[in-house]
Design a protein around this motif. Structure first.
Motif, PDB file in Angstrom:
ATOM      1  N   GLN A 149     -46.700   4.686  31.402  1.00  8.54           N
ATOM      2  CA  GLN A 149     -45.977   3.933  30.374  1.00  8.54           C
ATOM      3  C   GLN A 149     -45.385   4.860  29.324  1.00  8.54           C
ATOM      4  OE1 GLN A 149     -48.419   1.113  28.289  1.00  8.54           O
ATOM      5  NE2 GLN A 149     -46.740   0.327  27.046  1.00  8.54           N
ATOM      6  N   ILE A 150     -46.175   5.807  28.852  1.00  9.14           N
ATOM      7  CA  ILE A 150     -45.682   6.699  27.798  1.00  9.14           C
ATOM      8  C   ILE A 150     -44.636   7.656  28.357  1.00  9.14           C
ATOM      9  CG2 ILE A 150     -46.366   8.441  26.115  1.00  9.14           C
ATOM     10  CD1 ILE A 150     -49.077   7.088  25.949  1.00  9.14           C
ATOM     11  N   ARG A 151     -44.754   8.023  29.648  1.00  6.34           N
ATOM     12  CA  ARG A 151     -43.729   8.872  30.250  1.00  6.34           C
ATOM     13  C   ARG A 151     -42.380   8.138  30.259  1.00  6.34           C
ATOM     14  NH1 ARG A 151     -46.210  10.280  34.686  1.00  6.34           N
ATOM     15  NH2 ARG A 151     -46.837  12.366  33.977  1.00  6.34           N
ATOM     16  N   ALA A 152     -42.425   6.829  30.537  1.00  2.00           N
ATOM     17  CA  ALA A 152     -41.197   6.037  30.484  1.00  2.00           C
ATOM     18  C   ALA A 152     -40.639   5.986  29.069  1.00  2.00           C
ATOM     19  CB  ALA A 152     -41.453   4.628  31.002  1.00  2.00           C
ATOM     20  N   GLN A 153     -41.521   5.914  28.080  1.00  2.00           N
ATOM     21  CA  GLN A 153     -41.073   5.926  26.695  1.00  2.00           C
ATOM     22  C   GLN A 153     -40.417   7.255  26.341  1.00  2.00           C
ATOM     23  OE1 GLN A 153     -44.581   4.972  24.444  1.00  2.00           O
ATOM     24  NE2 GLN A 153     -44.588   2.791  25.038  1.00  2.00           N
TER      25      GLN A 153
END
Length: 385
Positions: A149-153
């Protein structure tokens, strides 16, 4: 008195005899053309408007202060070329913060995977319960999900940061900038920065009445109208100053529906524009040569008199008298009017002394020629529909 009674009747008889002997009016010598069916071009002239083949509106995709304008108004730009720069500092800080969160999540996920690996042999030896091992596996999977999720952010923040450099989506001629340096631009309102138009090729959009389009289709179906070899429909333009645009175009679109408000069908022609003479929004006159009628009627322009109700010509009737004939005019080509109705083969149309003629006046034919041939004539001008 007796002498007066004899003289007066004689004078009256003499006067009456003089009126009876007035000579009949002499026939006016005229020249004529004899109407004969011939091949004539089906030329249609309509008003049209120039549009760009491609047009792109360059808008802000992030919110911030416009820091720098990188293009010159009206210049040619290439696809991908930087045009504007929006202050990137806030988005750069946001990206750094998200990257730090990613690193923390990756560390948490790595620790959770290590716990699972330590628990795996212990659960096989029944040193720990199966429930504790399952909980460790779930924690590891949750940590991996947080990382994803944070990589997508991070990717989203990186994109936002990239949008601070506004690039040209297409190659073409840029318009003037719509904002100035220091202005606040908004992604929410999609602030317009400039526009880019490709004008090396342009469209000319015009409309014709649905009735005329139907008439052409019927004429093509019954064979009275024949298109050029290969079905080509040449299109030429006349500029607002009366000059002809040197490069012909071709029709590439015909709408399949009728505009309910105007009763017209939209058509579009494509033109090469290497010198940039044609500009988007410019109005021009469109000439379409939609085939040739094999058995049409045309008369010289000098034979036609224009009136409020249309055109008229003088024809010679069977008694040798000049008579006025109302005609419906079509296009003009090579100095000749195409006649849609009002004349038929064999009619003799007077071509000179038009100003001296009156209906019912006797005429004599000084010379007569066939109607002008048009099989090889190129259209010179046309009547607007």
């Amino acid at each position: 008195m007796r002498a007066l009674k004899i003289v007066i009747p004689l004078l009256l008889l003499s006067a009456c005899g003089g009126e009876a002997e007035q000579p009949a009016p002499q026939p006016l010598p005229v020249e004529t053309v004899t109407i004969d069916g011939q091949a004539i071009p089906n030329v249609i002239e309509l008003p049209g408007r120039v549009t760009a083949v491609r047009k792109s509106e360059v808008r802000a995709r992030v919110t911030g202060i416009l820091e720098q304008q990188l293009l010159e108004d009206g210049s040619y730009v290439r696809e991908g070329q930087p045009l504007f720069r929006i202050d990137p500092r806030e988005l750069r800080a946001s990206l750094a913060q998200t990257q730090a969160s990613l690193q923390r999540a990756q560390a948490t996920a790595a620790n959770a995977r290590a716990v699972v690996e330590r628990y795996r042999p212990l659960v096989e030896e029944n040193a720990i319960s199966r429930q504790e091992f399952d909980a460790a596996v779930a924690t590891s999977r949750a940590a991996d999900a947080d990382v994803a999720q944070i990589r997508a952010q991070v990717q989203a923040a990186s994109l936002q940061l990239g949008y601070t450099t506004v690039r040209a989506p297409i190659s073409g001629r840029a318009g003037r900038a719509q904002v100035t340096e220091g202005a606040l631009v908004s992604a929410t309102e999609a602030t317009l920065l400039t526009t880019i138009e490709q004008i090396d090729q342009v469209y000319v959009v015009f409309s014709n009445s649905a009735q005329d389009v139907l008439s052409v289709r019927r004429s093509l179906a019954d064979g009275s109208l024949v298109l050029a070899e290969g079905g080509r429909v040449p299109v030429t333009l006349t500029m607002s100053d009366g000059s002809d645009y040197p490069i012909p175009g071709t029709i590439d679109f015909l709408d399949q529906s009728v505009n309910e408000a105007t009763g017209t069908v939209e058509l579009r022609a494509r033109f090469a524009n290497p010198e940039g003479i044609l500009l988007p929004g410019q109005f021009v006159r469109v000439r379409v040569e939609a085939g040739r009628y094999a058995d049409g009627i045309a008369v010289p322009q000098v034979a036609v008199t224009m009136t409020e109700t249309g055109g008229t010509v003088f024809v010679i009737d069977e008694e040798g008298m000049a008579q006025v004939r109302q005609i419906k005019l079509g296009a003009m080509f090579d100095g000749n009017w195409i006649v849609e109705s009002g004349l038929q083969e064999g009619d003799r149309v007077i071509t000179n002394n038009i100003q001296k003629l009156r209906a019912g006046m006797p005429v004599s034919v000084a010379s007569s020629t066939p109607a002008p041939a048009s099989g090889t004539a190129a259209p010179a001008a046309v009547q607007a529909n």
